[in-house]
Design a protein around this motif. Sequence first.
Motif, PDB file in Angstrom:
ATOM      1  N   ASP A 269       2.272   3.413  -6.560  1.00 12.15           N
ATOM      2  CA  ASP A 269       1.203   3.456  -7.554  1.00 12.15           C
ATOM      3  C   ASP A 269       1.494   4.504  -8.624  1.00 12.15           C
ATOM      4  O   ASP A 269       1.287   4.263  -9.824  1.00 12.15           O
ATOM      5  CB  ASP A 269      -0.141   3.760  -6.885  1.00 12.15           C
ATOM      6  CG  ASP A 269      -0.606   2.633  -5.972  1.00 12.15           C
ATOM      7  OD1 ASP A 269      -0.070   1.517  -6.086  1.00 12.15           O
ATOM      8  OD2 ASP A 269      -1.496   2.890  -5.129  1.00 12.15           O
TER       9      ASP A 269
ATOM     10  N   ARG B  17       1.137   5.143  -2.195  1.00 15.99           N
ATOM     11  CA  ARG B  17       0.759   6.075  -3.270  1.00 15.99           C
ATOM     12  C   ARG B  17       1.941   6.331  -4.193  1.00 15.99           C
ATOM     13  O   ARG B  17       1.766   6.462  -5.411  1.00 15.99           O
ATOM     14  CB  ARG B  17       0.259   7.386  -2.677  1.00 15.99           C
ATOM     15  CG  ARG B  17      -1.121   7.296  -2.033  1.00 15.99           C
ATOM     16  CD  ARG B  17      -1.670   8.678  -1.703  1.00 15.99           C
ATOM     17  NE  ARG B  17      -0.806   9.374  -0.763  1.00 15.99           N
ATOM     18  CZ  ARG B  17      -0.937   9.308   0.559  1.00 15.99           C
ATOM     19  NH1 ARG B  17      -1.887   8.561   1.085  1.00 15.99           N
ATOM     20  NH2 ARG B  17      -0.123   9.975   1.355  1.00 15.99           N
TER      21      ARG B  17
ATOM     22  N   GLN C 257       0.855  -1.188   0.000  1.00 15.55           N
ATOM     23  CA  GLN C 257       0.000   0.000   0.000  1.00 15.55           C
ATOM     24  C   GLN C 257       0.889   1.235   0.000  1.00 15.55           C
ATOM     25  O   GLN C 257       1.488   1.597   1.004  1.00 15.55           O
ATOM     26  CB  GLN C 257      -0.895  -0.012   1.244  1.00 15.55           C
ATOM     27  CG  GLN C 257      -1.960   1.065   1.246  1.00 15.55           C
ATOM     28  CD  GLN C 257      -2.986   0.814   2.338  1.00 15.55           C
ATOM     29  OE1 GLN C 257      -3.618  -0.230   2.412  1.00 15.55           O
ATOM     30  NE2 GLN C 257      -3.132   1.795   3.226  1.00 15.55           N
TER      31      GLN C 257
END
Length: 325
Positions: A128, A125, A123
Amino acid sequence: MTSSSSGFQRDPEAKRFLNDRLDWNLLRTFLVIGQEGSISRAAARLHLSQPAISQALKRLEEQLASELVVRRGPRITLSKAGEEVMQIAAEIYGTVSRLGPALDAPAETVTGKIRLLSISRIQSRSYDEFLAQFHNEFPQVELEVDVLRSSDVISALLQKTASFGLSLCRTPQPRLEQRVMLEQRYAFFCGKRHRLFGRKNLTLSDLQSENFVSFTSDQIGGNLSPLTVFRDQQGFTGRIVASSPSLDEILRLVAAGYGIGCLPEHIVAADVQADEIWRLPPWEGVSDVNVYLLWNRDQKMTRAESVFLERFEQMLMTTDVAGRF
């Protein structure tokens, strides 16, 4: 010339010419020192000797007339000036790293396949965004992602059957390069069906007889062995009633009330807010366990793999670890 509190001599006239004479290699070395928090680890990462790294740090401090690090045994922390220089160095690195792509011939097309092995529930950002930018820049590169246990990720990389891995790696592997991607803090939680759910003012002693839901790697010698060590040191007497290699299944079993479990705080934050699970002491957390980007240093890379690694390292060098979630 005037003296600073750190003992460095500050020459206002010399400061005017700092931009013209500052060695970028010193800044890059300092960037790695700051990221690794250790002279020895920075030396290993840059494939240089520890004296060479120490000398580079000394030269940079002399050029900037500022003390950049505070030494605490083998570990170092950044001074206030060091933190500012670190941020500037990261920005410069990001700019310099764009020179290569800018000079590539427009007709050059990067193609190929990258096999990436990953543990579940990464997880981040920043990660991503990196994937989105990489695909936008190199749309003809095929990315295959397989989700495995940390031990299987490491084994595959050692056997050269994958390009890269995102994994826990408690014991450094001599044949694998590793870069810290995420710093995860593990803490105890229970589900809403558990007798401790919703109780405030709990202490660690309230947990000592509780049964556990455990990762299969949560054992002596495993990648999550710090969790086992913590329980043993605190004299916990509860037994393991359920286990799984999957974070999602551990979360499911904790929420179902099987027992208390140790989970990464940032991953289960939404579940805590939704009152599905309850945070338990110790309030400072149980252990910090890093997720690493790993690859085999002896494996010959394709053009696609080389570019992927270059861009990934650029992301790691230009973002703060704490800000990648």
